[in-house]
Design an enzyme around this catalytic site. Sequence first.
Site, PDB file in Angstrom:
ATOM      1  N   SER A   1       0.867  -1.084  -0.060  1.00 48.46           N
ATOM      2  CA  SER A   1       0.166  -0.232   0.167  1.00 48.46           C
ATOM      3  C   SER A   1       0.849   1.602  -0.103  1.00 48.46           C
ATOM      4  CB  SER A   1      -0.582   0.056   1.111  1.00 48.46           C
ATOM      5  OG  SER A   1      -1.717  -1.038   1.126  1.00 48.46           O
TER       6      SER A   1
ATOM      7  N   SER B   1      -1.417   4.374   3.367  1.00 47.23           N
ATOM      8  CA  SER B   1      -2.425   4.722   1.972  1.00 47.23           C
ATOM      9  C   SER B   1      -2.139   6.343   2.053  1.00 47.23           C
ATOM     10  CB  SER B   1      -3.610   4.051   1.787  1.00 47.23           C
ATOM     11  OG  SER B   1      -3.330   2.800   1.670  1.00 47.23           O
TER      12      SER B   1
ATOM     13  N   GLU C   1      -9.557   7.233  26.249  1.00 46.13           N
ATOM     14  CA  GLU C   1     -10.843   6.556  25.882  1.00 46.13           C
ATOM     15  C   GLU C   1     -10.747   4.596  26.820  1.00 46.13           C
ATOM     16  OE1 GLU C   1     -13.241   3.958  22.632  1.00 46.13           O
ATOM     17  OE2 GLU C   1     -11.781   5.257  21.920  1.00 46.13           O
TER      18      GLU C   1
ATOM     19  N   ASP D   1     -17.399   5.649  18.575  1.00 42.50           N
ATOM     20  CA  ASP D   1     -16.753   5.233  16.975  1.00 42.50           C
ATOM     21  C   ASP D   1     -17.543   6.166  15.689  1.00 42.50           C
ATOM     22  OD1 ASP D   1     -14.166   5.284  18.462  1.00 42.50           O
ATOM     23  OD2 ASP D   1     -14.343   3.224  17.985  1.00 42.50           O
TER      24      ASP D   1
ATOM     25  N   GLU E   1     -10.205   6.255   2.852  1.00 40.36           N
ATOM     26  CA  GLU E   1     -10.009   5.257   2.117  1.00 40.36           C
ATOM     27  C   GLU E   1     -10.793   4.316   3.375  1.00 40.36           C
ATOM     28  OE1 GLU E   1      -5.714   1.908   3.159  1.00 40.36           O
ATOM     29  OE2 GLU E   1      -6.731   3.909   4.406  1.00 40.36           O
TER      30      GLU E   1
ATOM     31  N   ASP F   1      -9.046  -4.201   3.069  1.00 41.43           N
ATOM     32  CA  ASP F   1      -7.021  -4.727   3.213  1.00 41.43           C
ATOM     33  C   ASP F   1      -6.899  -6.425   4.915  1.00 41.43           C
ATOM     34  OD1 ASP F   1      -4.509  -5.416   2.090  1.00 41.43           O
ATOM     35  OD2 ASP F   1      -4.199  -4.179   4.418  1.00 41.43           O
TER      36      ASP F   1
ATOM     37  N   HIS G   1      -6.470  -9.903   4.885  1.00 40.71           N
ATOM     38  CA  HIS G   1      -5.572  -9.902   5.424  1.00 40.71           C
ATOM     39  C   HIS G   1      -5.599 -11.212   6.490  1.00 40.71           C
ATOM     40  CE1 HIS G   1      -2.653  -8.393   3.142  1.00 40.71           C
ATOM     41  NE2 HIS G   1      -2.330  -7.138   3.913  1.00 40.71           N
TER      42      HIS G   1
ATOM     43  N   HIS H   1      -4.541  -2.344  -4.710  1.00 37.53           N
ATOM     44  CA  HIS H   1      -4.066  -3.744  -4.727  1.00 37.53           C
ATOM     45  C   HIS H   1      -5.244  -4.252  -4.891  1.00 37.53           C
ATOM     46  CE1 HIS H   1      -3.569  -4.560  -0.588  1.00 37.53           C
ATOM     47  NE2 HIS H   1      -3.374  -3.384  -0.478  1.00 37.53           N
TER      48      HIS H   1
END
Length: 532
Positions: free
Chosen positions: A117, A180, A241, A309, A335, A339, A343, A381
């Site tokens: 990346s 990225s 947090e 969140d 983004e 990914d 993975h 990718h």
Amino acid sequence: MGWPRFPGTCLLLCLLCLCTSPALLLPPDAEKTPGYWNEGARRRLKSALTLQPVAQRAKNIILFVGDGMGLSTMSAARIYKGQLAGGSGEENILAMETFPHLALAKTYTIDRQVPDSAGTGTAYLCGVKANAKTLGLSGAAVYGKCRTTFGNEVDSILHRARLEGKSVGIVTTTRVQHASPGAAYAHSASRSWYADANMPKEALRDGCKDIAYQLVHNTDINVILGGGRMYMTPKRTADPEYPEDPAQNGTRKDGLDLIAKWLSAKQGARYVWDKKGMDAVEDDSVSHLMGLFEPKDMKYELNRNTSTDPSIVEMTEKAIRILRRNPKGFFLFVEDEIDHGHHSGRAKQALMEAVMLDRAVARASELTSPSDTLTVVTADHSHVFTFGGNTLRGTSIFGLAPKKAKDKQAYTSILYGNGPGYSIRNGGRPAPSLRTAEDKDYRQQAAVPLEVETHSGEDVVVLAKGPMAHLFHGVQEQHYIAHAMAYATCLEPYAAEPGCRAARRASRGTLCSPQPLLALLALCVAAHVVGG
């Protein structure tokens, strides 16, 4: 579809679409007749024949990157999104798939057939192919060698947009110092140099700066939303947090509080660390917003605490609402970390991230106009992810193939070429059940045992709409993306091109705006979904 040139034409076409679509009175067996498919194709041809390049320059650019979103991931996400809405899924249309122009991008880096990346981020953001694991540097830089940084820096389109007076922003579901987003502002011989604590002593001695430091010092970024709190504060600083968990504390050895430094250096700046804080930022005087919502990466959407969140959709909306105040326009990088799900071999986590990215694309389209905003969606990718097995129409995308394998065991439609899903028990492959395969953390089986599933090397799709979107065509090198975007909005090295002087501001002509027609367009899309 392309946007016709007059609002009345837009409305007429939408009404025509609604009135003539068989989706409104669709018989149960309509798909079995040739007429159903012929009419669907005819409508698509009519739409294609109305396409006209939007040749004026763009005021704004939004670049969406699905990290790891290869074509097979897009196809599976399309089905999953349709199934989440109660359909069979295959006929569903993603928001990004309605973009009228597309290309393929070749993702290899200078040194790798299958990229990472960092090298790809440098390509599509900075406009040059580079070496894997390096950020914002030309191919002359060597991974891990600090001294090769100097003199080999390349500037991103985000940086160039800010120099031209545009507002700029970064939204990511990973840490904002990750590969990225890091390519948008950092020049680093290693993508892993998140904070000074992550750097070798030699690199520090030679004068290299960590990525978090560069985030604050290199480019004046108006909006920064994602994870990555721990890299911004001194060692042993308690996380707001998770104050009782020392593993989440700040990591910086240099004693710098980069959040405080960022705030003090900018007028109208605000820092938040949870959704409540972000939602409260509505003051027009806020020109800079930094939101860091986790110590490292943000949680998967399926694991996200929706009260603490924000989602990628909510972050994208907040960013656009702040950035669009600038009369000179903006550049926004968004983004979603599909990914990480791949993975780990967890397809459901990955595909939900892709669905969320698509929802962010749809929301951005509602908040902007295709008359002045170029929107591009692509991936850095792909992955060794696939689905098959002769599964029947409407089968859950996470379900089982209808027939057993040669070993007399069931198998899931989704499989990985390699990764942690490889398993042999009692001399054979364990048989998955439908119940376990539907679990959000189920690891689909893999052919080759690896601790982490790998990227793959095939081309990725680039989809575009808005001014100069027609520049995205054919099969291109990945670095072309940055050049096409720079040309579209008159950034260096294309600022002196014909038409740029008169087009510093985006055209305010009579192109259709999506706002008055949003409901009709939604119905049009629904009609096309069923109408083929």
